[in-house]
Design a protein around this motif. Structure first.
Motif, PDB file in Angstrom:
ATOM      1  N   GLU A  78     101.958  44.643  41.057  1.00 57.52           N
ATOM      2  CA  GLU A  78     101.874  46.004  41.596  1.00 57.52           C
ATOM      3  C   GLU A  78     100.776  46.761  40.863  1.00 57.52           C
ATOM      4  OE1 GLU A  78     104.445  50.153  41.556  1.00 57.52           O
ATOM      5  OE2 GLU A  78     105.529  48.274  41.344  1.00 57.52           O
ATOM      6  N   ASP A  79      99.961  47.472  41.616  1.00 55.95           N
ATOM      7  CA  ASP A  79      98.991  48.388  41.024  1.00 55.95           C
ATOM      8  C   ASP A  79      99.023  49.667  41.850  1.00 55.95           C
ATOM      9  OD1 ASP A  79      97.025  49.763  39.738  1.00 55.95           O
ATOM     10  OD2 ASP A  79      95.478  48.225  39.974  1.00 55.95           O
ATOM     11  N   SER A  80      99.950  50.534  41.490  1.00 59.22           N
ATOM     12  CA  SER A  80     100.105  51.810  42.195  1.00 59.22           C
ATOM     13  C   SER A  80      99.630  52.964  41.321  1.00 59.22           C
ATOM     14  CB  SER A  80     101.567  52.004  42.607  1.00 59.22           C
ATOM     15  OG  SER A  80     102.401  52.023  41.459  1.00 59.22           O
ATOM     16  N   ARG A  81      98.746  52.655  40.347  1.00 57.04           N
ATOM     17  CA  ARG A  81      98.231  53.701  39.459  1.00 57.04           C
ATOM     18  C   ARG A  81      97.496  54.764  40.259  1.00 57.04           C
ATOM     19  NH1 ARG A  81      94.450  50.459  35.645  1.00 57.04           N
ATOM     20  NH2 ARG A  81      94.117  49.358  37.609  1.00 57.04           N
ATOM     21  N   CYS A  82      97.587  55.984  39.776  1.00 55.78           N
ATOM     22  CA  CYS A  82      96.877  57.099  40.389  1.00 55.78           C
ATOM     23  C   CYS A  82      95.380  56.881  40.187  1.00 55.78           C
ATOM     24  CB  CYS A  82      97.323  58.403  39.725  1.00 55.78           C
ATOM     25  SG  CYS A  82      96.571  59.862  40.453  1.00 55.78           S
ATOM     26  N   PRO A  83      94.573  56.974  41.236  1.00 52.34           N
ATOM     27  CA  PRO A  83      93.129  56.773  41.082  1.00 52.34           C
ATOM     28  C   PRO A  83      92.496  57.809  40.148  1.00 52.34           C
ATOM     29  CG  PRO A  83      93.764  56.704  43.395  1.00 52.34           C
ATOM     30  CD  PRO A  83      94.963  57.192  42.624  1.00 52.34           C
ATOM     31  N   ALA A  84      91.421  57.411  39.497  1.00 50.64           N
ATOM     32  CA  ALA A  84      90.673  58.329  38.636  1.00 50.64           C
ATOM     33  C   ALA A  84      90.154  59.491  39.480  1.00 50.64           C
ATOM     34  CB  ALA A  84      89.514  57.586  37.991  1.00 50.64           C
ATOM     35  N   GLN A  85      90.052  60.664  38.887  1.00 49.86           N
ATOM     36  CA  GLN A  85      89.539  61.870  39.536  1.00 49.86           C
ATOM     37  C   GLN A  85      90.467  62.408  40.621  1.00 49.86           C
ATOM     38  OE1 GLN A  85      86.417  63.043  38.426  1.00 49.86           O
ATOM     39  NE2 GLN A  85      86.340  61.332  36.998  1.00 49.86           N
ATOM     40  N   VAL A  86      91.714  61.937  40.648  1.00 50.14           N
ATOM     41  CA  VAL A  86      92.680  62.401  41.652  1.00 50.14           C
ATOM     42  C   VAL A  86      93.909  62.925  40.920  1.00 50.14           C
ATOM     43  CG1 VAL A  86      94.172  61.706  43.566  1.00 50.14           C
ATOM     44  CG2 VAL A  86      91.887  60.724  43.359  1.00 50.14           C
ATOM     45  N   GLN A  87      94.450  64.058  41.391  1.00 46.11           N
ATOM     46  CA  GLN A  87      95.673  64.586  40.812  1.00 46.11           C
ATOM     47  C   GLN A  87      96.848  64.047  41.598  1.00 46.11           C
ATOM     48  OE1 GLN A  87      95.537  68.852  40.674  1.00 46.11           O
ATOM     49  NE2 GLN A  87      96.091  68.853  38.523  1.00 46.11           N
ATOM     50  N   CYS A  88      97.765  63.370  40.895  1.00 49.74           N
ATOM     51  CA  CYS A  88      98.921  62.762  41.545  1.00 49.74           C
ATOM     52  C   CYS A  88     100.197  63.363  40.979  1.00 49.74           C
ATOM     53  CB  CYS A  88      98.934  61.247  41.317  1.00 49.74           C
ATOM     54  SG  CYS A  88      97.493  60.402  42.001  1.00 49.74           S
ATOM     55  N   VAL A  89     101.237  63.380  41.787  1.00 54.26           N
ATOM     56  CA  VAL A  89     102.545  63.823  41.335  1.00 54.26           C
ATOM     57  C   VAL A  89     103.152  62.762  40.418  1.00 54.26           C
ATOM     58  CG1 VAL A  89     104.880  64.430  42.103  1.00 54.26           C
ATOM     59  CG2 VAL A  89     102.894  65.159  43.433  1.00 54.26           C
ATOM     60  N   LYS A 149      91.749  52.445  38.455  1.00 49.27           N
ATOM     61  CA  LYS A 149      91.830  52.460  39.914  1.00 49.27           C
ATOM     62  C   LYS A 149      90.965  53.591  40.461  1.00 49.27           C
ATOM     63  CE  LYS A 149      94.976  51.448  43.501  1.00 49.27           C
ATOM     64  NZ  LYS A 149      96.254  50.909  43.810  1.00 49.27           N
ATOM     65  N   ALA A 150      90.252  53.330  41.540  1.00 50.49           N
ATOM     66  CA  ALA A 150      89.414  54.333  42.188  1.00 50.49           C
ATOM     67  C   ALA A 150      89.830  54.450  43.646  1.00 50.49           C
ATOM     68  CB  ALA A 150      87.946  53.939  42.095  1.00 50.49           C
ATOM     69  N   ALA A 151      89.662  55.624  44.209  1.00 43.97           N
ATOM     70  CA  ALA A 151      90.039  55.825  45.604  1.00 43.97           C
ATOM     71  C   ALA A 151      88.791  55.743  46.463  1.00 43.97           C
ATOM     72  CB  ALA A 151      90.711  57.177  45.783  1.00 43.97           C
ATOM     73  N   PRO A 152      88.827  55.240  47.650  1.00 39.26           N
ATOM     74  CA  PRO A 152      89.884  54.426  48.231  1.00 39.26           C
ATOM     75  C   PRO A 152      89.626  52.949  47.953  1.00 39.26           C
ATOM     76  CG  PRO A 152      88.269  54.920  49.910  1.00 39.26           C
ATOM     77  CD  PRO A 152      87.776  55.553  48.620  1.00 39.26           C
ATOM     78  N   GLY A 153      90.575  52.120  48.344  1.00 41.55           N
ATOM     79  CA  GLY A 153      90.361  50.683  48.298  1.00 41.55           C
ATOM     80  C   GLY A 153      91.067  49.970  47.169  1.00 41.55           C
TER      81      GLY A 153
END
Length: 124
Positions: A48-59, A103-107
């Motif tokens: 599993e890799d569900s880490r919040c992407p860099a430069q993104v604010q996640c809950v 992790k980076a968004a998207p992809g």
């Protein structure tokens, strides 16, 4: 005497083509070996890799779970390691301490790009 410099040049040229030594540190990619204390750890899959992407604010920060095969003195085990969470394995406390790339968004991250760093200490 001309034969000695030619022989030396051929010998040095042969040295330049030698493969680098295998990994001997605590960091390895999928299918490679990390060496920590008396352990040999081989990450075999990202579960599993569900880490919040860099430069993104996640809950929720998400998590990274890596399945690895470990070889110790006289034993072998397969375990799932969550980033930052230690596990008691035989007489050791083993932790997946870092993972690259971030992790980076998207992809998705290419499997070949992953690098995992482990730490181990003898359990008290």
């Amino acid at each position: 005497m001309k034969a000695v410099p030619a022989f030396l040049a051929l010998t040095l040229a042969a040295c330049a083509t030698i493969e680098p030594p295998p990994n001997t540190g605590p960091t390895a990619g999928l299918g490679q070996y990390a060496f920590v204390d008396a352990l040999r750890i081989r990450p075999i899959e990202v579960v599993e890799d569900s880490r919040c992407p860099a430069q993104v604010q996640c809950v929720w920060a998400g998590r990274l779970v890596v399945r690895a095969r470990m070889n110790g003195p006289g034993w072998t085990q397969v375990r799932d390691f969550e980033l930052g969470v230690f596990q008691a394995v035989d007489r050791y406390r083993v932790t997946l301490v870092s993972a690259e790339p971030q992790k980076a968004a998207p992809g998705e991250i290419d499997r070949a790009a992953y690098r995992f760093t482990f730490a181990a200490e003898v359990a008290p």
